[in-house]
Every structure is written in structure tokens, then in C-alpha cells.
Motif scaffolding. Structure first.
Motif, PDB file in Angstrom:
ATOM      1  N   GLY A  27      34.831  21.953  30.625  1.00  0.00           N
ATOM      2  CA  GLY A  27      33.561  22.032  31.336  1.00  0.00           C
ATOM      3  C   GLY A  27      32.919  23.393  31.248  1.00  0.00           C
ATOM      4  N   THR A  28      33.207  24.118  30.178  1.00  0.00           N
ATOM      5  CA  THR A  28      32.790  25.501  29.899  1.00  0.00           C
ATOM      6  C   THR A  28      33.347  26.501  30.906  1.00  0.00           C
ATOM      7  N   SER A  29      34.348  26.093  31.682  1.00  0.00           N
ATOM      8  CA  SER A  29      35.053  27.068  32.508  1.00  0.00           C
ATOM      9  C   SER A  29      35.999  27.867  31.624  1.00  0.00           C
ATOM     10  N   GLY A  65      35.843  30.144  36.680  1.00  0.00           N
ATOM     11  CA  GLY A  65      37.144  29.500  36.799  1.00  0.00           C
ATOM     12  C   GLY A  65      37.040  28.002  37.016  1.00  0.00           C
ATOM     13  N   ASP A  66      38.122  27.305  36.733  1.00  0.00           N
ATOM     14  CA  ASP A  66      38.192  25.852  36.907  1.00  0.00           C
ATOM     15  C   ASP A  66      38.530  25.567  38.371  1.00  0.00           C
ATOM     16  N   VAL A  67      37.500  25.378  39.187  1.00  0.00           N
ATOM     17  CA  VAL A  67      37.688  25.234  40.631  1.00  0.00           C
ATOM     18  C   VAL A  67      38.465  23.964  40.970  1.00  0.00           C
ATOM     19  N   ARG A  68      38.269  22.915  40.198  1.00  0.00           N
ATOM     20  CA  ARG A  68      39.035  21.687  40.445  1.00  0.00           C
ATOM     21  C   ARG A  68      40.531  21.934  40.271  1.00  0.00           C
ATOM     22  N   ALA A  69      40.865  22.724  39.264  1.00  0.00           N
ATOM     23  CA  ALA A  69      42.277  23.058  39.074  1.00  0.00           C
ATOM     24  C   ALA A  69      42.800  23.887  40.239  1.00  0.00           C
ATOM     25  N   PHE A  70      41.957  24.774  40.778  1.00  0.00           N
ATOM     26  CA  PHE A  70      42.364  25.540  41.955  1.00  0.00           C
ATOM     27  C   PHE A  70      42.725  24.584  43.099  1.00  0.00           C
ATOM     28  N   SER A  71      41.861  23.575  43.303  1.00  0.00           N
ATOM     29  CA  SER A  71      42.032  22.680  44.443  1.00  0.00           C
ATOM     30  C   SER A  71      43.287  21.826  44.324  1.00  0.00           C
ATOM     31  N   GLY A 111      31.140  33.988  37.507  1.00  0.00           N
ATOM     32  CA  GLY A 111      32.490  34.375  37.873  1.00  0.00           C
ATOM     33  C   GLY A 111      33.133  35.254  36.820  1.00  0.00           C
ATOM     34  N   ALA A 112      34.308  34.815  36.339  1.00  0.00           N
ATOM     35  CA  ALA A 112      35.017  35.577  35.319  1.00  0.00           C
ATOM     36  C   ALA A 112      34.196  35.719  34.048  1.00  0.00           C
ATOM     37  N   GLY A 137      30.794  32.027  46.562  1.00  0.00           N
ATOM     38  CA  GLY A 137      30.455  30.621  46.690  1.00  0.00           C
ATOM     39  C   GLY A 137      31.658  29.750  47.011  1.00  0.00           C
ATOM     40  N   ILE A 138      32.857  30.219  46.641  1.00  0.00           N
ATOM     41  CA  ILE A 138      34.073  29.485  46.981  1.00  0.00           C
ATOM     42  C   ILE A 138      34.985  30.310  47.892  1.00  0.00           C
ATOM     43  N   GLY A 139      34.426  31.370  48.479  1.00  0.00           N
ATOM     44  CA  GLY A 139      35.201  32.163  49.425  1.00  0.00           C
ATOM     45  C   GLY A 139      36.220  33.085  48.785  1.00  0.00           C
ATOM     46  N   PHE A 140      35.995  33.466  47.521  1.00  0.00           N
ATOM     47  CA  PHE A 140      36.928  34.326  46.790  1.00  0.00           C
ATOM     48  C   PHE A 140      36.355  35.735  46.658  1.00  0.00           C
ATOM     49  N   THR A 141      37.232  36.666  46.339  1.00  0.00           N
ATOM     50  CA  THR A 141      36.851  38.010  45.928  1.00  0.00           C
ATOM     51  C   THR A 141      36.861  38.072  44.398  1.00  0.00           C
ATOM     52  N   PRO A 142      36.210  39.076  43.792  1.00  0.00           N
ATOM     53  CA  PRO A 142      36.097  39.118  42.329  1.00  0.00           C
ATOM     54  C   PRO A 142      37.415  39.414  41.623  1.00  0.00           C
ATOM     55  N   ASP A 143      37.454  39.028  40.355  1.00  0.00           N
ATOM     56  CA  ASP A 143      38.521  39.452  39.456  1.00  0.00           C
ATOM     57  C   ASP A 143      37.903  39.768  38.102  1.00  0.00           C
ATOM     58  N   GLY A 144      38.735  40.041  37.123  1.00  0.00           N
ATOM     59  CA  GLY A 144      38.219  40.355  35.788  1.00  0.00           C
ATOM     60  C   GLY A 144      37.594  41.737  35.682  1.00  0.00           C
ATOM     61  N   GLY A 145      37.753  42.553  36.736  1.00  0.00           N
ATOM     62  CA  GLY A 145      37.223  43.909  36.687  1.00  0.00           C
ATOM     63  C   GLY A 145      35.808  44.061  37.205  1.00  0.00           C
TER      64      GLY A 145
END
Length: 261
Positions: A27-29, A65-71, A111-112, A137-145
Motif C-alpha cells: 500500500g506504498t507504506s 508505516g504500515d499502521v494495520r500491521a501495528f494494530s 511519516g518515515a 495522527g496515530i498518537g506516535f512520536t517521530p522516528d527516522g531522524g
């Protein structure tokens, strides 16, 4: 001579290491098979490589990121932390690469995906390019620098606003902010990014490596320290085969013949 080596996510052709970081199947994630294969390829760069080109497949550069995979992960913290570790190994490998990194940012970089745009040396986008932090948007903090690179690109105040408000940045705005180097027609983003990568790969590679080193040192150096680093670097350049060829070609009024390996 044209040389091509292809793996699923990594292609080496004419001195360019191309890494596909997202796929339509995901899904282009962010596709971590591509990220991990890319990390290994970056760590194995040798003198035959003159540029890195990051691309996305499926209509966007990277939708994040693949939010469905997170869930679906039974231990979400551990799962996401593991993905962040893999992504950060990739970002560290990009930073350590001795060659410039070019990205073609078509469609969304969220995101990333936006973090990887910020990690590049040259980013080409289009009028339809959109960048978005996406983390809040999903309650996360950043990653990837992103929390390190974005303030250094746009300034601390603007970076805070973009990340905290989850702002959508258009291609035109991204150029004004310095996130994108420039924009071309949307249909030409991929081809233009590849053209830039080819031009860099065919250029004075040791000079590019020295420039990346100087720019990496700049944020933590005083002006006096940076001047010392520049003096040392340009002296090495003048004595190098690349520098000698460049000067000789200029004096002889001919095109330089850069050593490409």
C-alpha cells in the motif's frame, strides 16, 4: 560500459545504487524487506558506486508505516521498536555512505517517508508532492531522524509547528522551506531524480565525498573549526587524482575525465 545488477529491492546500474523503499503490495507504506536489503547494500558500497537513489513504487514515494500491521502486533511497543531499529540502521547507513543520496518524491511522503526525504542530499518533487509528519495522527512520536533533520532544514520553530500540527506541506512549500531541492512536472519526478543521480555518479566522486563530510561536520563546528576542516579538505583535493585532473582539464580547456572507480 553499462553494468547492471538487480535484486528485488536493490538495483545497481551505471554506478547508481537504487533502493526501493515502498511497494504497491504494501500500500506504498514502508517496505522493510527493501529497507533491510538497502541497509546491507549501503554498507557494502565500494568504489564502483557514485550515487544512491531512493525510490518508491506504486504511486507514492512512501505513505509511512504500515499502521494495520501495528494494530495486529501482539506486543505493539516491541514490534514498532524493532521496526524503528531497522529504519535507523538504514538512516545511519545513508549518512555514512561516501556518495550523495538523491530521492525522487512523487505523491505522498508521510511519516518515515518524510524522514527519509529529510535524510537525502538532493530531493526532487513535483507540484503534486505532499509531505506530512503523520506521527501525531496515530498518537506516535517521530522516528527516522525527523526530530533531528527537520529542525536543521527549516528551523526549530517551523519544525515544531509542522510536527506538532501534523501539517501537510505541498511541493511548492517544501521547496521554499528547503526540504525539497526543486520541483519538476509530476510525471518527470522519477526521471529527473535518476538524471541527477547519473550526473553525480559521473562526476568528481572524491570531491562529493569530501563535501558530504564537510557538511556533516558543519552543525557541530565553530566557523574557525570549519575553516580548518575546509583547508585540510581542499589541500587533499588538490593532491588527489580527481583534483589534478580537474585543474589540468580546466587549464587545457577540455572536459575532465573523472576516475569513476
Amino acid at each position: 560500459m553499462t553494468t547492471t545488477e538487480t535484486r528485488e529491492y536493490v538495483q545497481i546500474s551505471d554506478g547508481i545504487l537504487q533502493i526501493t523503499i515502498s511497494t504497491a503490495a504494501k500500500g506504498t507504506s514502508l517496505d522493510f524487506a527493501g529497507i533491510n536489503q538497502g541497509t546491507a547494500a549501503l554498507q557494502a558500497i565500494d568504489a564502483s558506486i557514485g550515487a544512491v537513489l531512493l525510490v518508491g513504487a506504486g504511486g507514492n514515494f512512501c505513505a509511512g508505516g504500515d499502521v494495520r500491521a501495528f494494530s495486529q502486533a501482539p506486543e505493539r511497543g516491541a514490534y514498532v521498536g524493532g521496526l524503528a531499529a531497522d529504519l535507523h540502521a538504514f538512516v545511519r547507513a545513508l549518512e555514512a555512505a561516501p556518495v550523495p543520496v538523491v530521492v525522487g518524491v512523487h505523491g505522498w511522503a508521510a511519516g518515515a517517508g518524510m524522514s527519509l526525504v529529510c535524510a537525502a542530499d538532493i530531493a526532487i518533487g513535483g507540484p503534486g508532492t505532499r509531505l506530512k509528519p503523520a506521527y501525531t495522527g496515530i498518537g506516535f512520536t517521530p522516528d527516522g531522524g525527523m526530530s533531528w533533520t527537520l529542525p536543521r532544514i527549516v528551523g526549530v520553530s517551523r519544525a515544531k509547528e509542522i510536527i506538532l500540527t501534523n501539517a501537510t506541506v505541498t511541493g511548492e512549500e517544501a521547496v521554499q522551506l528547503g526540504i525539497l531541492s526543486r520541483i519538476v512536472e509530476d510525471a518527470e519526478v522519477g526521471a529527473e531524480a535518476a538524471k541527477v543521480a547519473r550526473a553525480i555518479s559521473a562526476g568528481p566522486r572524491s570531491a562529493y565525498a569530501g563535501i558530504r563530510t564537510l557538511l556533516a561536520a558543519s552543525p557541530d563546528s565553530t566557523l574557525s573549526e570549519q575553516l580548518d576542516l575546509e583547508a585540510e579538505a581542499i589541500s587533499r583535493s588538490a593532491d588527489s587524482p580527481t583534483g589534478r585532473e580537474g585543474v589540468d582539464a580546466f587549464v587545457e580547456k577540455r572536459e575532465p575525465h573523472w576516475q569513476l572507480s
